[in-house]
Motif scaffolding. Sequence first.
Motif, PDB file in Angstrom:
ATOM      1  N   GLY A  51      12.782  23.394 101.244  1.00  0.00           N
ATOM      2  CA  GLY A  51      12.644  22.254 102.215  1.00  0.00           C
ATOM      3  C   GLY A  51      13.793  21.726 103.016  1.00  0.00           C
ATOM      4  N   GLU A  52      14.943  22.577 103.018  1.00  0.00           N
ATOM      5  CA  GLU A  52      16.322  22.289 103.900  1.00  0.00           C
ATOM      6  C   GLU A  52      15.913  22.234 105.124  1.00  0.00           C
ATOM      7  N   ALA A  53      14.834  23.020 105.472  1.00  0.00           N
ATOM      8  CA  ALA A  53      14.446  22.669 107.056  1.00  0.00           C
ATOM      9  C   ALA A  53      13.024  22.974 107.305  1.00  0.00           C
ATOM     10  N   ASP A  54      12.287  22.448 108.246  1.00  0.00           N
ATOM     11  CA  ASP A  54      10.952  22.949 108.472  1.00  0.00           C
ATOM     12  C   ASP A  54      10.553  24.243 109.029  1.00  0.00           C
ATOM     13  N   ILE A  55      11.611  24.515 110.016  1.00  0.00           N
ATOM     14  CA  ILE A  55      11.437  25.906 110.773  1.00  0.00           C
ATOM     15  C   ILE A  55      12.651  26.129 111.197  1.00  0.00           C
ATOM     16  N   ALA A  56      12.931  27.513 111.488  1.00  0.00           N
ATOM     17  CA  ALA A  56      14.126  28.110 111.486  1.00  0.00           C
ATOM     18  C   ALA A  56      14.196  29.015 112.804  1.00  0.00           C
ATOM     19  N   LEU A  57      15.082  29.195 113.598  1.00  0.00           N
ATOM     20  CA  LEU A  57      15.273  30.303 114.563  1.00  0.00           C
ATOM     21  C   LEU A  57      16.423  31.267 114.150  1.00  0.00           C
ATOM     22  N   GLY A 175      14.531  37.317 118.574  1.00  0.00           N
ATOM     23  CA  GLY A 175      14.512  36.143 118.132  1.00  0.00           C
ATOM     24  C   GLY A 175      13.174  35.688 117.206  1.00  0.00           C
ATOM     25  N   TRP A 176      13.242  35.321 116.069  1.00  0.00           N
ATOM     26  CA  TRP A 176      12.109  35.085 115.365  1.00  0.00           C
ATOM     27  C   TRP A 176      11.997  33.710 114.931  1.00  0.00           C
ATOM     28  N   VAL A 177      10.985  33.298 115.009  1.00  0.00           N
ATOM     29  CA  VAL A 177      10.550  31.663 114.605  1.00  0.00           C
ATOM     30  C   VAL A 177      10.101  32.016 112.920  1.00  0.00           C
ATOM     31  N   VAL A 178      10.741  31.360 112.247  1.00  0.00           N
ATOM     32  CA  VAL A 178      10.517  31.413 110.677  1.00  0.00           C
ATOM     33  C   VAL A 178      10.261  30.195 110.091  1.00  0.00           C
ATOM     34  N   TYR A 179       9.139  29.976 109.219  1.00  0.00           N
ATOM     35  CA  TYR A 179       8.711  28.925 108.490  1.00  0.00           C
ATOM     36  C   TYR A 179       8.337  29.217 107.136  1.00  0.00           C
ATOM     37  N   HIS A 180       8.252  28.452 105.990  1.00  0.00           N
ATOM     38  CA  HIS A 180       7.623  28.690 104.789  1.00  0.00           C
ATOM     39  C   HIS A 180       6.078  28.805 104.910  1.00  0.00           C
ATOM     40  N   ALA A 181       5.402  29.467 104.329  1.00  0.00           N
ATOM     41  CA  ALA A 181       3.943  29.657 104.230  1.00  0.00           C
ATOM     42  C   ALA A 181       3.180  28.243 103.891  1.00  0.00           C
ATOM     43  N   CYS A 182       3.981  27.595 103.020  1.00  0.00           N
ATOM     44  CA  CYS A 182       3.453  26.232 102.733  1.00  0.00           C
ATOM     45  C   CYS A 182       3.151  25.145 103.983  1.00  0.00           C
ATOM     46  N   VAL A 183       3.881  25.266 105.126  1.00  0.00           N
ATOM     47  CA  VAL A 183       3.932  24.474 106.282  1.00  0.00           C
ATOM     48  C   VAL A 183       3.219  25.108 107.399  1.00  0.00           C
ATOM     49  N   THR A 187       1.074  20.265 111.728  1.00  0.00           N
ATOM     50  CA  THR A 187       0.989  20.375 113.293  1.00  0.00           C
ATOM     51  C   THR A 187       2.429  19.988 113.843  1.00  0.00           C
ATOM     52  N   ARG A 188       3.405  19.281 113.390  1.00  0.00           N
ATOM     53  CA  ARG A 188       4.670  19.311 113.615  1.00  0.00           C
ATOM     54  C   ARG A 188       5.311  20.562 113.857  1.00  0.00           C
ATOM     55  N   VAL A 189       5.065  21.396 112.893  1.00  0.00           N
ATOM     56  CA  VAL A 189       5.816  22.750 112.744  1.00  0.00           C
ATOM     57  C   VAL A 189       5.266  23.636 113.677  1.00  0.00           C
ATOM     58  N   ARG A 190       3.886  23.540 114.004  1.00  0.00           N
ATOM     59  CA  ARG A 190       3.156  24.305 114.918  1.00  0.00           C
ATOM     60  C   ARG A 190       3.624  24.109 116.432  1.00  0.00           C
ATOM     61  N   VAL A 191       3.693  22.931 116.628  1.00  0.00           N
ATOM     62  CA  VAL A 191       4.424  22.523 117.816  1.00  0.00           C
ATOM     63  C   VAL A 191       5.777  22.962 118.267  1.00  0.00           C
ATOM     64  N   GLN A 192       6.606  23.091 117.314  1.00  0.00           N
ATOM     65  CA  GLN A 192       7.881  23.705 117.431  1.00  0.00           C
ATOM     66  C   GLN A 192       7.846  25.251 117.712  1.00  0.00           C
ATOM     67  N   GLU A 193       6.959  25.833 116.578  1.00  0.00           N
ATOM     68  CA  GLU A 193       6.846  27.234 116.716  1.00  0.00           C
ATOM     69  C   GLU A 193       6.290  27.992 118.129  1.00  0.00           C
ATOM     70  N   ASN A 194       5.421  27.068 118.428  1.00  0.00           N
ATOM     71  CA  ASN A 194       4.667  27.552 120.098  1.00  0.00           C
ATOM     72  C   ASN A 194       5.812  27.190 121.037  1.00  0.00           C
ATOM     73  N   GLY A 195       6.371  26.155 120.861  1.00  0.00           N
ATOM     74  CA  GLY A 195       7.545  25.960 121.964  1.00  0.00           C
ATOM     75  C   GLY A 195       8.497  26.776 122.127  1.00  0.00           C
ATOM     76  N   ILE A 196       9.139  27.188 120.861  1.00  0.00           N
ATOM     77  CA  ILE A 196      10.347  28.320 120.904  1.00  0.00           C
ATOM     78  C   ILE A 196       9.654  29.757 121.384  1.00  0.00           C
ATOM     79  N   SER A 197       8.677  29.848 120.876  1.00  0.00           N
ATOM     80  CA  SER A 197       7.926  31.120 121.297  1.00  0.00           C
ATOM     81  C   SER A 197       7.742  31.415 122.750  1.00  0.00           C
ATOM     82  N   THR A 198       7.695  30.141 123.532  1.00  0.00           N
ATOM     83  CA  THR A 198       7.416  30.387 124.818  1.00  0.00           C
ATOM     84  C   THR A 198       8.881  30.163 125.530  1.00  0.00           C
TER      85      THR A 198
END
Length: 205
Positions: A51-57, A175-183, A187-198
């Motif tokens: 849990g040191e971060a929610d999502i990583a690039l 570049g890869w968007v990475v996050y733990h399966a538990c999150v 919704t907040r993580v998915r917003v970030q994932e979609n933003g980075i991916s675009t």
Amino acid sequence: KVAIEGGVRISVAPAFAQLLMRGLIPTLRTAHPQLNVAIDGSTARADLSKGEADIALRMMKPAEPDLVARRAFECNWFVYASQNYLAANGKPKTHDQLSQHALVLYAEILHAAPPVRWLESYKAKARATTRVDSLEIACQAAVADSGVAVLPAFVGDAQPTLARVFPDAVSLNTGWVVYHACVRDNTRVRVQENGISTLDVSALS
């Protein structure tokens, strides 16, 4: 439309923090004004399972089975040198001529990513070498007329005193968007994932 609020922490290598600040944050501010974003630009890789971060690039696809990785963008890397350096030392016409120049090389700890290894084959006969442990320092070294460096286009092109030594890219990285399966369903993580991916990395050069 349900407002997305709260906080999310993004772990990113320092050199790529500017990519998020320029390409992602303004869009998020407009679309989700109640979402608070914290960017961790530490050189240490955040442990997502703790849990040191929610999502990583990240620029390498993780091997851990509990991490989810989504391809975000392709990043071209070019050979750069300062205009002052090229005026004083001449501009290489071929890749082989790089061995006659001062080279800015990356520390071995970074060599898992192919682009940072690209100059290694020219170091044996190089006039001088400088070895650094981050993209930021490599960029600063090139700006300071210390030699030739390989940098991502969005980093090198943003420096007005640097020039591409060759017109074509010498390497490509994903570049890869990475996050733990538990999150995964956060919704907040998915917003970030979609933003980075675009992100349009080419537009941020």
